[in-house]
Motif scaffolding. Structure first.
Motif, mmCIF file in Angstrom:
data_model
loop_
_atom_site.group_PDB
_atom_site.id
_atom_site.type_symbol
_atom_site.label_atom_id
_atom_site.label_comp_id
_atom_site.label_asym_id
_atom_site.label_seq_id
_atom_site.Cartn_x
_atom_site.Cartn_y
_atom_site.Cartn_z
ATOM 1 N N ARG A 1 0.868 -1.183 0.000
ATOM 2 C CA ARG A 1 0.000 0.000 0.000
ATOM 3 C C ARG A 1 0.899 1.226 0.000
ATOM 4 O O ARG A 1 1.841 1.321 0.790
ATOM 5 N N PHE A 2 0.591 2.182 -0.857
ATOM 6 C CA PHE A 2 1.441 3.353 -1.025
ATOM 7 C C PHE A 2 0.601 4.533 -1.492
ATOM 8 O O PHE A 2 -0.514 4.362 -1.987
ATOM 9 N N GLY A 3 1.152 5.721 -1.344
ATOM 10 C CA GLY A 3 0.474 6.937 -1.776
ATOM 11 C C GLY A 3 1.180 7.577 -2.950
ATOM 12 O O GLY A 3 2.402 7.497 -3.081
ATOM 13 N N MET A 4 0.379 8.216 -3.808
ATOM 14 C CA MET A 4 0.915 8.987 -4.936
ATOM 15 C C MET A 4 0.325 10.387 -4.841
ATOM 16 O O MET A 4 -0.882 10.559 -4.973
ATOM 17 N N SER A 5 1.171 11.372 -4.579
ATOM 18 C CA SER A 5 0.700 12.728 -4.323
ATOM 19 C C SER A 5 1.025 13.719 -5.435
ATOM 20 O O SER A 5 0.474 14.818 -5.452
ATOM 21 N N ASP A 6 1.891 13.344 -6.352
ATOM 22 C CA ASP A 6 2.309 14.248 -7.426
ATOM 23 C C ASP A 6 1.618 13.827 -8.720
ATOM 24 O O ASP A 6 1.916 12.770 -9.281
ATOM 25 N N ALA A 7 0.716 14.653 -9.207
ATOM 26 C CA ALA A 7 -0.088 14.321 -10.392
ATOM 27 C C ALA A 7 0.719 14.294 -11.680
ATOM 28 O O ALA A 7 0.203 13.878 -12.713
ATOM 29 N N THR A 8 1.974 14.711 -11.631
ATOM 30 C CA THR A 8 2.787 14.730 -12.854
ATOM 31 C C THR A 8 3.932 13.716 -12.820
ATOM 32 O O THR A 8 4.733 13.663 -13.744
ATOM 33 N N ALA A 9 4.021 12.913 -11.770
ATOM 34 C CA ALA A 9 5.192 12.048 -11.577
ATOM 35 C C ALA A 9 4.985 10.643 -12.143
ATOM 36 O O ALA A 9 3.869 10.145 -12.222
ATOM 37 N N HIS A 10 6.095 10.030 -12.485
ATOM 38 C CA HIS A 10 6.130 8.597 -12.792
ATOM 39 C C HIS A 10 6.445 7.884 -11.487
ATOM 40 O O HIS A 10 7.502 8.087 -10.901
ATOM 41 N N TYR A 11 5.517 7.067 -11.038
ATOM 42 C CA TYR A 11 5.735 6.243 -9.857
ATOM 43 C C TYR A 11 6.073 4.837 -10.323
ATOM 44 O O TYR A 11 5.410 4.296 -11.207
ATOM 45 N N HIS A 12 7.109 4.270 -9.729
ATOM 46 C CA HIS A 12 7.527 2.905 -10.069
ATOM 47 C C HIS A 12 7.686 2.142 -8.757
ATOM 48 O O HIS A 12 8.455 2.560 -7.885
ATOM 49 N N VAL A 13 6.907 1.054 -8.606
ATOM 50 C CA VAL A 13 6.914 0.274 -7.364
ATOM 51 C C VAL A 13 7.309 -1.160 -7.698
ATOM 52 O O VAL A 13 6.465 -1.975 -8.067
ATOM 53 N N PRO A 14 8.601 -1.484 -7.618
ATOM 54 C CA PRO A 14 9.053 -2.841 -7.915
ATOM 55 C C PRO A 14 8.973 -3.751 -6.691
ATOM 56 O O PRO A 14 8.912 -3.286 -5.552
ATOM 57 N N LEU A 15 8.984 -5.044 -6.966
ATOM 58 C CA LEU A 15 9.017 -6.050 -5.907
ATOM 59 C C LEU A 15 10.218 -6.956 -6.149
ATOM 60 O O LEU A 15 10.381 -7.500 -7.242
#
Length: 124
Positions: A97-111
């Motif tokens: 579970r994670f948050g994304m607060s920047d509407a212009t960002a590339h979020y990358h969540v690896p495992l």
């Protein structure tokens, strides 16, 4: 990877099998949007031969800031790759579970996954 608009955020993920030292191909992933009313499934995919999804799991045209949860079906992958061990598995479904607060960002969540442990981080 396809070029995304500089004005829209998006989310990607990938899975590496650290026990075998290779990408985790064929691993099922489900993405949920989490709100005060509960969780809503918004995407489902499987990893390709490179351990990545073929496109962003949350593309720019569907991106919203907020709280999300990726659920990695590690147990199914570990069984299929011969690494499962005895039932019940130590790791079966791995929620992040994670948050994304920047509407212009590339979020990358690896495992990074093995039969008895995992780690994650905010990638690029």
């Amino acid at each position: 990877m396809q070029e995304e608009s500089a004005m829209s955020g998006y989310l990607t993920t990938h899975v590496l099998d650290t026990a075998k030292g290779c990408p985790a191909a064929g691993l099922r992933i489900v993405l949920y949007r989490v709100t005060g009313a509960g969780s809503e499934q918004i995407a489902e995919t499987k990893t390709n031969d490179d351990g990545r999804t073929n496109s962003p799991i949350l593309p720019a045209d569907a991106f919203e800031t907020g709280t999300y949860e990726l659920v990695f079906f590690a147990g199914d992958y570990l069984r299929a790759s011969g690494q499962a061990g005895d039932d019940p598995l130590f790791l079966d479904q791995v929620p992040i579970r994670f948050g994304m607060s920047d509407a212009t960002a590339h979020y990358h969540v690896p495992l990074l996954l093995s039969p008895y442990g995992y780690s994650t981080y905010r990638g690029s």
